[in-house]
Design a protein around this motif. Structure first.
Motif, PDB file in Angstrom:
ATOM      1  N   GLY A  33       0.803  -1.213   0.000  1.00 55.09           N
ATOM      2  CA  GLY A  33       0.000   0.000   0.000  1.00 55.09           C
ATOM      3  C   GLY A  33       0.837   1.264   0.000  1.00 55.09           C
ATOM      4  O   GLY A  33       1.931   1.300   0.584  1.00 55.09           O
ATOM      5  N   TRP A  50      -8.708  -7.119  -6.608  1.00 56.34           N
ATOM      6  CA  TRP A  50      -9.240  -6.244  -5.571  1.00 56.34           C
ATOM      7  C   TRP A  50      -8.319  -5.041  -5.465  1.00 56.34           C
ATOM      8  O   TRP A  50      -7.087  -5.180  -5.506  1.00 56.34           O
ATOM      9  CB  TRP A  50      -9.285  -6.953  -4.225  1.00 56.34           C
ATOM     10  N   GLN A  52      -7.571  -1.495  -3.057  1.00 53.32           N
ATOM     11  CA  GLN A  52      -7.854  -0.743  -1.833  1.00 53.32           C
ATOM     12  C   GLN A  52      -7.862   0.733  -2.199  1.00 53.32           C
ATOM     13  O   GLN A  52      -6.941   1.228  -2.855  1.00 53.32           O
ATOM     14  CB  GLN A  52      -6.770  -1.021  -0.781  1.00 53.32           C
ATOM     15  N   GLU A  55     -10.330   3.427   2.775  1.00 55.85           N
ATOM     16  CA  GLU A  55     -10.860   2.357   3.628  1.00 55.85           C
ATOM     17  C   GLU A  55     -11.706   1.336   2.857  1.00 55.85           C
ATOM     18  O   GLU A  55     -12.161   0.346   3.427  1.00 55.85           O
ATOM     19  CB  GLU A  55     -11.735   2.965   4.743  1.00 55.85           C
ATOM     20  N   GLU A  56     -11.909   1.566   1.572  1.00 56.52           N
ATOM     21  CA  GLU A  56     -12.814   0.727   0.784  1.00 56.52           C
ATOM     22  C   GLU A  56     -12.051  -0.288  -0.059  1.00 56.52           C
ATOM     23  O   GLU A  56     -10.994   0.005  -0.612  1.00 56.52           O
ATOM     24  CB  GLU A  56     -13.661   1.617  -0.143  1.00 56.52           C
ATOM     25  N   ARG A  57     -12.601  -1.499  -0.136  1.00 56.82           N
ATOM     26  CA  ARG A  57     -12.081  -2.526  -1.044  1.00 56.82           C
ATOM     27  C   ARG A  57     -13.058  -2.685  -2.194  1.00 56.82           C
ATOM     28  O   ARG A  57     -14.258  -2.840  -1.986  1.00 56.82           O
ATOM     29  CB  ARG A  57     -11.908  -3.859  -0.327  1.00 56.82           C
ATOM     30  N   HIS A  74      -3.795   3.516  -1.495  1.00 54.79           N
ATOM     31  CA  HIS A  74      -4.298   2.472  -2.394  1.00 54.79           C
ATOM     32  C   HIS A  74      -3.369   1.267  -2.406  1.00 54.79           C
ATOM     33  O   HIS A  74      -2.191   1.355  -2.065  1.00 54.79           O
ATOM     34  CB  HIS A  74      -4.487   3.010  -3.814  1.00 54.79           C
ATOM     35  N   ASN A  75      -3.920   0.141  -2.812  1.00 53.48           N
ATOM     36  CA  ASN A  75      -3.175  -1.109  -2.889  1.00 53.48           C
ATOM     37  C   ASN A  75      -3.910  -2.035  -3.848  1.00 53.48           C
ATOM     38  O   ASN A  75      -5.051  -1.774  -4.244  1.00 53.48           O
ATOM     39  CB  ASN A  75      -3.055  -1.747  -1.501  1.00 53.48           C
TER      40      ASN A  75
END
Length: 294
Positions: A33, A50, A52, A55-57, A74-75
């Protein structure tokens, strides 16, 4: 005659490019991240991932993209399948990008064409590798033409302008699609689920329609609208994404993989594989081995 100038207002301007990557993720991949002070666009070419976003996936499927705003944490994580992802980041002060930030974007056929041109242009002018996570600075290839920088800039702007135009057209149609749009998204999710459950074997559009209790014409219309492709084309893309994963694992022969995925013969499997990847299964295996993806 008295000719008058017609102004060409600049809606979107890209100042600098920061990164340019094409990654192939195995099914258990997990990124690191980060956040930074520039924009980053993520596009899923094959498979699913997926992402990131603060806080949202969010699950991104094939032919969907996401624009991370500057400063956003982000990730990326694998979604349990092999995936190919095109990522580029850039600097821009254009306020119009706020209309695109932090949203999942289904990329249309026109957008995919623009991305393909951008990818080819980047590979023509920028030094490899394109899958180096630690790369901090892009380098031009020797003897690139003086037009290279502006061409690359224009390619990025062209894609983002198409995305912006389509985004605004969608916003204008929101009221008309108030009841239809959720159903469209639900249809895509239902049908892609049916296709995913039938990777090993085969299924026809008629059977998909029967299992989803929807007409074939409606399903095709929704797929064209949301994913820019046909149901069977998407189905083959899922199969080939799985084939790429199986090849990377090196546990089955090409004949076994083709049979497992319902292609019947090695000839048919190789033909479809080359159609969607541009290379034969053996050629792809050599590429994977040389990149050390496992």
């Amino acid at each position: 005659m008295r000719y008058e100038d017609t102004e060409l207002p600049v809606v979107l301007d890209v100042g600098q490019i920061i990164s340019f990557h094409y990654f192939e993720y195995v099914k258990d991949f997990q990124g690191v991240g980060e956040s930074h002070d520039f924009w980053e666009f993520v596009y899923v070419d094959y498979g699913e991932i997926w992402i990131q976003a603060d806080e949202e996936r969010i699950l991104l499927c094939s032919q969907e993209g996401y624009l991370h705003r500057p400063g956003q944490y982000h990730n990326i994580y694998a979604a349990g399948v092999f995936a190919s992802v095109f990522i580029f980041s850039f600097r821009s002060r254009s306020h119009s990008l706020r209309h695109l930030e932090c949203r999942r974007h289904p990329v249309s056929r026109w957008g995919k064409d623009a991305l393909a041109v951008l990818l080819r242009t980047g590979k023509e002018f920028l030094e490899e590798p394109y899958d180096d996570f630690g790369q901090e600075k892009l380098r031009w290839k020797p003897d690139v033409p003086e037009t290279a920088g502006q061409l690359l800039k224009n390619r990025i702007e062209n894609f983002l302008l198409l995305l912006l135009q389509e985004s605004r057209e969608d916003a204008q149609d929101t009221a008309d699609r108030h009841y239809q749009e959720p159903r469209g998204r639900e249809t895509v999710e239902k049908v892609t689920g049916i296709l995913s459950e039938n990777l090993y074997g085969s299924i026809a559009l008629e059977q998909v329609a029967g299992q989803s209790a929807l007409s074939q014409s409606y399903i095709e219309k929704i797929f064209k609208k949301h994913l820019g492709t046909t149901v069977m084309d998407y189905y083959h893309r899922l199969k080939i994404a799985r084939a790429r994963e199986l090849i990377s694992e090196e546990e089955l022969t090409f004949t076994e993989i083709g049979d497992k995925l319902g292609y019947g013969s090695i000839h048919n499997f190789s033909r479809v594989f080359k159609k969607y990847t541009g290379m034969t299964p053996s050629g792809y295996q050599k590429t994977v081995q040389s990149k050390g993806l496992l």
